[in-house]
Design an enzyme around this catalytic site. Structure first.
Site, PDB file in Angstrom:
ATOM      1  CE1 TYR A  31      23.277  19.062  52.703  1.00 36.18           C
ATOM      2  CE2 TYR A  31      24.824  17.404  53.434  1.00 36.18           C
ATOM      3  CZ  TYR A  31      24.575  18.620  52.832  1.00 36.18           C
ATOM      4  OH  TYR A  31      25.614  19.380  52.378  1.00 36.18           O
ATOM      5  NE  ARG A  50      24.800  21.543  60.796  1.00 33.55           N
ATOM      6  CZ  ARG A  50      26.066  21.352  60.401  1.00 33.55           C
ATOM      7  NH1 ARG A  50      26.926  22.354  60.378  1.00 33.55           N
ATOM      8  NH2 ARG A  50      26.476  20.148  60.052  1.00 33.55           N
ATOM      9  NE  ARG A  98       6.813  19.128  38.757  1.00 31.52           N
ATOM     10  CZ  ARG A  98       8.119  19.252  38.548  1.00 31.52           C
ATOM     11  NH1 ARG A  98       8.819  18.230  38.156  1.00 31.52           N
ATOM     12  NH2 ARG A  98       8.700  20.400  38.725  1.00 31.52           N
ATOM     13  CG  HIS A 100       6.376  24.141  42.303  1.00 32.08           C
ATOM     14  ND1 HIS A 100       6.056  23.417  41.180  1.00 32.08           N
ATOM     15  CD2 HIS A 100       7.526  24.792  42.006  1.00 32.08           C
ATOM     16  CE1 HIS A 100       6.958  23.635  40.240  1.00 32.08           C
ATOM     17  NE2 HIS A 100       7.875  24.463  40.723  1.00 32.08           N
ATOM     18  CE  LYS A 146      25.409  19.452  56.406  1.00 33.53           C
ATOM     19  NZ  LYS A 146      26.375  20.061  55.513  1.00 33.53           N
ATOM     20  CD  GLU A 179      28.886  28.378  53.726  1.00 35.91           C
ATOM     21  OE1 GLU A 179      29.183  27.632  54.667  1.00 35.91           O
ATOM     22  OE2 GLU A 179      27.738  28.453  53.252  1.00 35.91           O
ATOM     23  CG  LEU A 203      25.966  24.635  57.301  1.00 36.96           C
ATOM     24  CD1 LEU A 203      24.487  24.432  57.024  1.00 36.96           C
ATOM     25  CD2 LEU A 203      26.757  23.385  57.026  1.00 36.96           C
TER      26      LEU A 203
HETATM   27  N1  PDD Z   1      29.628  20.022  54.368  1.00 40.20           N
HETATM   28  N2  PDD Z   1      29.553  25.073  54.787  1.00 40.20           N
HETATM   29  C1  PDD Z   1      29.014  24.252  53.879  1.00 40.20           C
HETATM   30  C2  PDD Z   1      28.316  24.840  52.705  1.00 40.20           C
HETATM   31  C3  PDD Z   1      29.092  22.860  54.048  1.00 40.20           C
HETATM   32  O1  PDD Z   1      28.524  22.040  53.157  1.00 40.20           O
HETATM   33  C4  PDD Z   1      29.785  22.331  55.182  1.00 40.20           C
HETATM   34  C5  PDD Z   1      29.930  20.866  55.428  1.00 40.20           C
HETATM   35  C6  PDD Z   1      30.354  23.231  56.108  1.00 40.20           C
HETATM   36  C7  PDD Z   1      31.076  22.759  57.350  1.00 40.20           C
HETATM   37  O2  PDD Z   1      30.165  22.297  58.333  1.00 40.20           O
HETATM   38  P1  PDD Z   1      30.605  21.187  59.400  1.00 40.20           P
HETATM   39  O3  PDD Z   1      31.799  21.703  60.100  1.00 40.20           O
HETATM   40  O4  PDD Z   1      29.421  21.074  60.316  1.00 40.20           O
HETATM   41  O5  PDD Z   1      30.907  19.921  58.640  1.00 40.20           O
HETATM   42  C8  PDD Z   1      30.214  24.587  55.869  1.00 40.20           C
HETATM   43  C9  PDD Z   1      29.563  18.599  54.596  1.00 40.20           C
HETATM   44  C10 PDD Z   1      30.831  17.980  55.048  1.00 40.20           C
HETATM   45  C11 PDD Z   1      28.942  17.956  53.367  1.00 40.20           C
HETATM   46  O6  PDD Z   1      28.019  18.557  52.840  1.00 40.20           O
HETATM   47  O7  PDD Z   1      29.317  16.858  52.993  1.00 40.20           O
END
Ligand code: PDD
Length: 284
Positions: A31, A50, A98, A100, A146, A179, A203
């Site tokens: 996503y 990204r 289904r 994997h 992501k 993070e 991320l």
């Molecule tokens: N999340 N690290 C993680 C694990 C995140 O899920 C996010 C953002 C960030 C910050 O990334 P950015 O600056 O590009 O928003 C760092 C979003 C907001 C979410 O999952 O809703």
């Protein structure tokens, strides 16, 4: 709310996906979250890059070219209310019996998008700061993807909520900070902003990049390097960033004050510069 699902715009209530969608069954998808200021997607090229990185990471073909995405996202913005929005884009490996392993031959991916009003954190929160807890970073080794498979992040974030806090700061190998559960974290020490390196363990935040750019333009000293767990607890300030939260001061960590326990001078400066950047760059 108007959403987008597989080629069509429709009210949220009408959007349906089959139960065998691999997103539902396996969390097999990725996503993106794109903030929109004054009806313009912010850093669209970087978000699409990204997204491509995430898709490459799970070996899923990108269903759209950048120009197709741009067109679809602009339509989403037009069809939803609000000058400032944030768009969620979800892409899964589609619907299949289904197994994997990937469907063979491949099936069409599922593409789903939503828009929500983007509101900045309330002034009271900026004055008080937020509290955070620490936890073991027990996620996989591809946190640069992501992925929609967010169960570790869900459990880690809930640990913060259970403690009455806003975020969980993640510590890898009992050694260094990566993070937040859904944000990036910066440590401020002696006037220098410390940022963890954008590697496979975090991320690569788009807001993270903005913060470092603002630091560079304004001659604020910063270092990109591994940040030891001791440095997190000895921080003068901790800053939390994400597309939806912008920049927030973390003033309490595991029940102890961070630095003075109040939002510090680096936060005040960074927040002011971020608001300027929003007015002068993001909205233009
Ligand atoms: N999340 N690290 C993680 C694990 C995140 O899920 C996010 C953002 C960030 C910050 O990334 P950015 O600056 O590009 O928003 C760092 C979003 C907001 C979410 O999952 O809703």
């Amino acid at each position: 709310m108007t959403v987008y699902l597989n080629g069509q715009f429709m009210p949220l209530e009408e959007a349906r996906i089959p139960v065998l969608d691999r997103g539902f069954i396996f969390g097999d998808g990725v996503y993106e979250v794109i903030p929109v200021y004054s009806r313009r997607p912010f850093r669209l090229a970087e978000h699409l890059r990204r997204l491509q990185h995430s898709l490459d990471g799970i070996r899923l073909a990108n269903p759209h070219s950048d120009s197709e995405w741009t067109h679809l996202l602009n339509q989403m913005i037009e069809r939803n209310e609000g000058e400032d929005q944030y768009l969620y884009l979800h892409i899964t490996r589609g619907v299949a019996k289904r197994d994997h392993a990937f469907p063979n031959p491949p099936v069409p991916p599922t593409v789903f998008m939503t828009s929500n009003p983007l509101t900045t954190p309330p002034a009271a929160l900026l004055r008080s700061g937020v509290c955070a807890v620490t936890a073991v970073d027990n996620r996989w080794l591809r946190c640069d993807i992501k992925s929609i498979a967010l169960l570790p992040n869900v459990l880690l974030r809930q640990a913060a909520v259970d403690a009455g806090c806003a975020e969980t700061i993640l510590i890898r190998d009992n050694s260094f900070m990566t993070e937040g559960a859904a944000s990036n974290i910066f440590v401020v020490k002696n006037g220098t902003v410390l940022a963890p390196p954008k590697d496979n363990l975090m991320l690569p935040g788009i807001t993270y990049d903005v913060i470092l750019e603002i630091a560079q333009i304004n001659n604020i000293p910063y270092e990109v390097r591994r940040i030891g767990v001791n440095e997190v607890f000895a921080a003068d300030e901790l800053l939390l960033t994400s597309s939806t939260k912008e920049v927030l001061p973390v003033t309490k960590l595991d029940g102890q004050p961070v630095g003075s326990g109040e939002p510090g001078p680096m936060f005040e400066r960074m927040h002011a510069l971020y608001q300027e950047f929003k007015r002068d760059v993001m909205r233009k």
